[in-house]
Design a protein around this motif. Structure first.
Motif, PDB file in Angstrom:
ATOM      1  N   UNK A   1      44.127  29.003   5.520  1.00 21.75           N
ATOM      2  CA  UNK A   1      43.058  29.298   6.307  1.00 21.75           C
ATOM      3  C   UNK A   1      42.317  27.982   6.836  1.00 21.75           C
ATOM      4  N   UNK A   2      42.761  26.809   6.022  1.00 21.70           N
ATOM      5  CA  UNK A   2      42.093  25.519   6.341  1.00 21.70           C
ATOM      6  C   UNK A   2      42.899  25.071   7.764  1.00 21.70           C
ATOM      7  N   UNK A   3      44.221  25.293   7.730  1.00 23.66           N
ATOM      8  CA  UNK A   3      44.804  24.976   9.210  1.00 23.66           C
ATOM      9  C   UNK A   3      44.394  25.647  10.075  1.00 23.66           C
ATOM     10  N   UNK A   4      44.373  26.898   9.789  1.00 29.70           N
ATOM     11  CA  UNK A   4      43.764  27.981  10.873  1.00 29.70           C
ATOM     12  C   UNK A   4      42.581  27.612  11.502  1.00 29.70           C
ATOM     13  N   UNK A   5      41.378  27.428  10.707  1.00 29.18           N
ATOM     14  CA  UNK A   5      40.188  26.948  11.114  1.00 29.18           C
ATOM     15  C   UNK A   5      40.234  25.552  12.075  1.00 29.18           C
ATOM     16  N   UNK A   6      40.902  24.814  11.369  1.00 28.02           N
ATOM     17  CA  UNK A   6      40.914  23.411  12.066  1.00 28.02           C
ATOM     18  C   UNK A   6      41.797  23.451  13.444  1.00 28.02           C
ATOM     19  N   UNK A   7      42.477  24.406  13.680  1.00 29.30           N
ATOM     20  CA  UNK A   7      43.227  24.604  14.838  1.00 29.30           C
ATOM     21  C   UNK A   7      42.379  25.223  15.909  1.00 29.30           C
ATOM     22  N   UNK A   8      41.387  26.020  15.341  1.00 30.53           N
ATOM     23  CA  UNK A   8      40.268  26.734  16.060  1.00 30.53           C
ATOM     24  C   UNK A   8      39.286  26.138  16.754  1.00 30.53           C
ATOM     25  N   UNK A   9      38.880  25.039  16.053  1.00 35.97           N
ATOM     26  CA  UNK A   9      37.589  24.330  16.160  1.00 35.97           C
ATOM     27  C   UNK A   9      38.010  22.675  16.359  1.00 35.97           C
ATOM     28  N   UNK A  10      38.880  22.267  15.887  1.00 36.60           N
ATOM     29  CA  UNK A  10      39.285  20.957  15.890  1.00 36.60           C
ATOM     30  C   UNK A  10      38.609  20.030  14.910  1.00 36.60           C
ATOM     31  N   UNK A  11      37.995  20.744  13.750  1.00 35.38           N
ATOM     32  CA  UNK A  11      37.362  19.928  12.885  1.00 35.38           C
ATOM     33  C   UNK A  11      38.088  19.899  11.538  1.00 35.38           C
ATOM     34  N   UNK A  12      37.430  19.146  10.666  1.00 30.81           N
ATOM     35  CA  UNK A  12      37.929  19.091   9.158  1.00 30.81           C
ATOM     36  C   UNK A  12      37.694  20.246   8.519  1.00 30.81           C
ATOM     37  N   UNK A  13      38.628  20.948   7.738  1.00 34.24           N
ATOM     38  CA  UNK A  13      38.083  22.245   6.949  1.00 34.24           C
ATOM     39  C   UNK A  13      38.294  21.873   5.548  1.00 34.24           C
ATOM     40  N   UNK A  14      37.457  22.562   4.524  1.00 33.64           N
ATOM     41  CA  UNK A  14      37.712  22.125   3.369  1.00 33.64           C
ATOM     42  C   UNK A  14      37.031  23.412   2.297  1.00 33.64           C
ATOM     43  N   UNK A  15      37.763  23.590   1.211  1.00 35.91           N
ATOM     44  CA  UNK A  15      37.451  25.020   0.455  1.00 35.91           C
ATOM     45  C   UNK A  15      36.330  24.535  -0.158  1.00 35.91           C
ATOM     46  N   UNK A  16      35.501  25.207  -0.698  1.00 38.45           N
ATOM     47  CA  UNK A  16      34.455  25.186  -1.421  1.00 38.45           C
ATOM     48  C   UNK A  16      34.143  26.449  -2.264  1.00 38.45           C
ATOM     49  N   UNK A  17      33.562  26.031  -3.343  1.00 33.62           N
ATOM     50  CA  UNK A  17      33.344  27.173  -4.542  1.00 33.62           C
ATOM     51  C   UNK A  17      32.065  28.088  -4.158  1.00 33.62           C
TER      52      UNK A  17
ATOM     53  N   UNK B   1      29.609  13.330  -1.987  1.00 34.44           N
ATOM     54  CA  UNK B   1      29.882  11.993  -1.939  1.00 34.44           C
ATOM     55  C   UNK B   1      31.551  11.526  -1.923  1.00 34.44           C
ATOM     56  N   UNK B   2      32.067  12.697  -2.511  1.00 32.49           N
ATOM     57  CA  UNK B   2      33.457  12.557  -2.497  1.00 32.49           C
ATOM     58  C   UNK B   2      34.267  12.419  -0.954  1.00 32.49           C
ATOM     59  N   UNK B   3      33.715  13.292  -0.317  1.00 35.37           N
ATOM     60  CA  UNK B   3      34.180  13.382   1.149  1.00 35.37           C
ATOM     61  C   UNK B   3      33.877  12.515   1.998  1.00 35.37           C
ATOM     62  N   UNK B   4      32.880  11.572   1.662  1.00 36.21           N
ATOM     63  CA  UNK B   4      32.033  10.739   2.570  1.00 36.21           C
ATOM     64  C   UNK B   4      33.039   9.366   2.190  1.00 36.21           C
ATOM     65  N   UNK B   5      33.809   9.389   1.097  1.00 35.82           N
ATOM     66  CA  UNK B   5      34.561   8.203   1.014  1.00 35.82           C
ATOM     67  C   UNK B   5      35.829   8.001   1.895  1.00 35.82           C
ATOM     68  N   UNK B   6      36.009   6.899   2.204  1.00 38.68           N
ATOM     69  CA  UNK B   6      37.042   6.722   3.194  1.00 38.68           C
ATOM     70  C   UNK B   6      38.676   7.107   2.691  1.00 38.68           C
ATOM     71  N   UNK B   7      39.301   8.102   3.317  1.00 36.89           N
ATOM     72  CA  UNK B   7      40.669   8.092   2.928  1.00 36.89           C
ATOM     73  C   UNK B   7      40.730   9.406   2.021  1.00 36.89           C
ATOM     74  N   UNK B   8      39.578  10.266   1.903  1.00 37.87           N
ATOM     75  CA  UNK B   8      39.531  11.369   1.037  1.00 37.87           C
ATOM     76  C   UNK B   8      40.248  12.500   2.024  1.00 37.87           C
ATOM     77  N   UNK B   9      41.399  13.167   1.697  1.00 33.78           N
ATOM     78  CA  UNK B   9      41.630  14.293   2.209  1.00 33.78           C
ATOM     79  C   UNK B   9      40.799  15.591   1.923  1.00 33.78           C
ATOM     80  N   UNK B  10      40.406  16.221   2.936  1.00 34.47           N
ATOM     81  CA  UNK B  10      39.697  17.606   2.705  1.00 34.47           C
ATOM     82  C   UNK B  10      40.330  18.821   3.288  1.00 34.47           C
ATOM     83  N   UNK B  11      41.577  18.664   3.570  1.00 37.10           N
ATOM     84  CA  UNK B  11      42.507  19.819   4.137  1.00 37.10           C
ATOM     85  C   UNK B  11      42.348  19.896   5.546  1.00 37.10           C
ATOM     86  N   UNK B  12      43.120  20.810   6.283  1.00 34.73           N
ATOM     87  CA  UNK B  12      43.175  21.089   7.612  1.00 34.73           C
ATOM     88  C   UNK B  12      43.841  20.090   8.328  1.00 34.73           C
TER      89      UNK B  12
END
Length: 274
Positions: A224-240, A263-274
């Motif tokens: 679903x991460x790739x699906x959502x990114x394709x729909x809106x062009x924004x990075x997507x990530x799973x959360x608990x 804090x983790x996603x704010x660091x440069x180079x962190x992959x969030x999926x999508x």
């Protein structure tokens, strides 16, 4: 004079006498009752009350949060019923109130509302020391969240809870308040409906910087991460989803989780999926 123990409807409660028999219709609060050392006083719960798992296996189920089996509750002869304005049906609660002596109504809307829950439950069931420990833990978590939000620029997010139809949360929800604590501002900005359906062509989607896919109530997966990114062009990530939406004793852990994630996603180079 001690402050009165008031629930979400303004009902005054007093210290329970004898041996309370509690039925909880709220998963988050079932967990809270156990954290307060009241597992042996629980006589009924919903099928969605799953934490702590080993403890709750022995507690009878009385249906779901929306489809409670009234006669099953009656058979358990509870002295106290724990309910929530959002999670339980009013007509069901009224039917149960006809034979349950004490109904405790809750409605936390933001992380700080959990302080009142700890005090209410601790006061009713004589667990003030345990409630104080939860209060201290939540104070520390709120401080960490505030420091995280202050150290990073705010980010506008779309928090998805369902697919087909796609649904999100509004700023009027507890989830949005948890996210706001770490500097994540939820869109759409309208407070009603509280759980809006998403039109992927809506102009406001251009403001979204990140999409968060919750693990509940819809169990979003990697596909679903790739699906959502394709729909809106924004990075997507799973959360608990439990850390984002469960109040009570899980609130502190949820804020720590969100602060670390922010804090983790704010660091440069962190992959969030999508």
């Amino acid at each position: 004079m001690s402050e009165a123990l008031l629930d979400a409807l303004g009902q005054i409660h007093t210290l329970a006498t004898g041996e309370p028999r509690i039925v909880s219709l709220v998963p988050s609060l079932t967990e809270l009752l156990c954290e307060l050392g009241l597992a042996d006083r629980l006589v009924g719960r919903t099928g969605f009350c799953i934490h702590p798992r080993d403890t709750l296996r022995r507690i009878p189920k009385v249906g779901g949060t929306k489809d409670v089996k009234v006669e099953a509750v009656r058979t358990l002869a509870p002295t106290h019923l724990v309910v929530n304005i959002d999670e339980n049906r009013r007509d069901t609660v009224e039917a149960l109130a006809a034979f349950v002596p004490t109904v405790i109504v809750t409605h936390p809307c933001m992380p700080a509302d959990n302080f009142g829950l700890y005090r209410l439950f601790g006061g009713i069931f004589g667990r003030m020391e345990e409630a104080a420990a939860l209060t201290r833990a939540l104070q520390a978590a709120i401080a960490e969240a505030a420091a995280t939000a202050a150290g990073l620029p705010p980010e506008k997010v779309l928090y998805l809870i369902w697919r087909q139809p796609w649904m999100a949360v509004s700023p009027a929800t507890y989830i949005a308040a948890m996210l706001a604590a770490v500097g994540w501002q939820t869109l759409p900005a309208a407070t009603e409906p509280r759980y809006p359906e998403i039109d992927w062509r809506a102009p406001w989607l251009g403001e979204v910087q990140r999409v968060l896919l919750s693990s509940e109530p819809y169990r979003f997966g990697e596909a679903h991460l790739a699906e959502v990114t394709a729909l809106c062009g924004r990075p997507a990530m799973a959360v608990d989803g439990e850390y984002c939406s469960w109040y009570g004793s899980r609130a502190a852990a949820g804020l720590h989780y969100l602060a670390r994630l922010r804090r983790a996603v704010a660091r440069p180079g962190v992959q969030t999926g999508g």
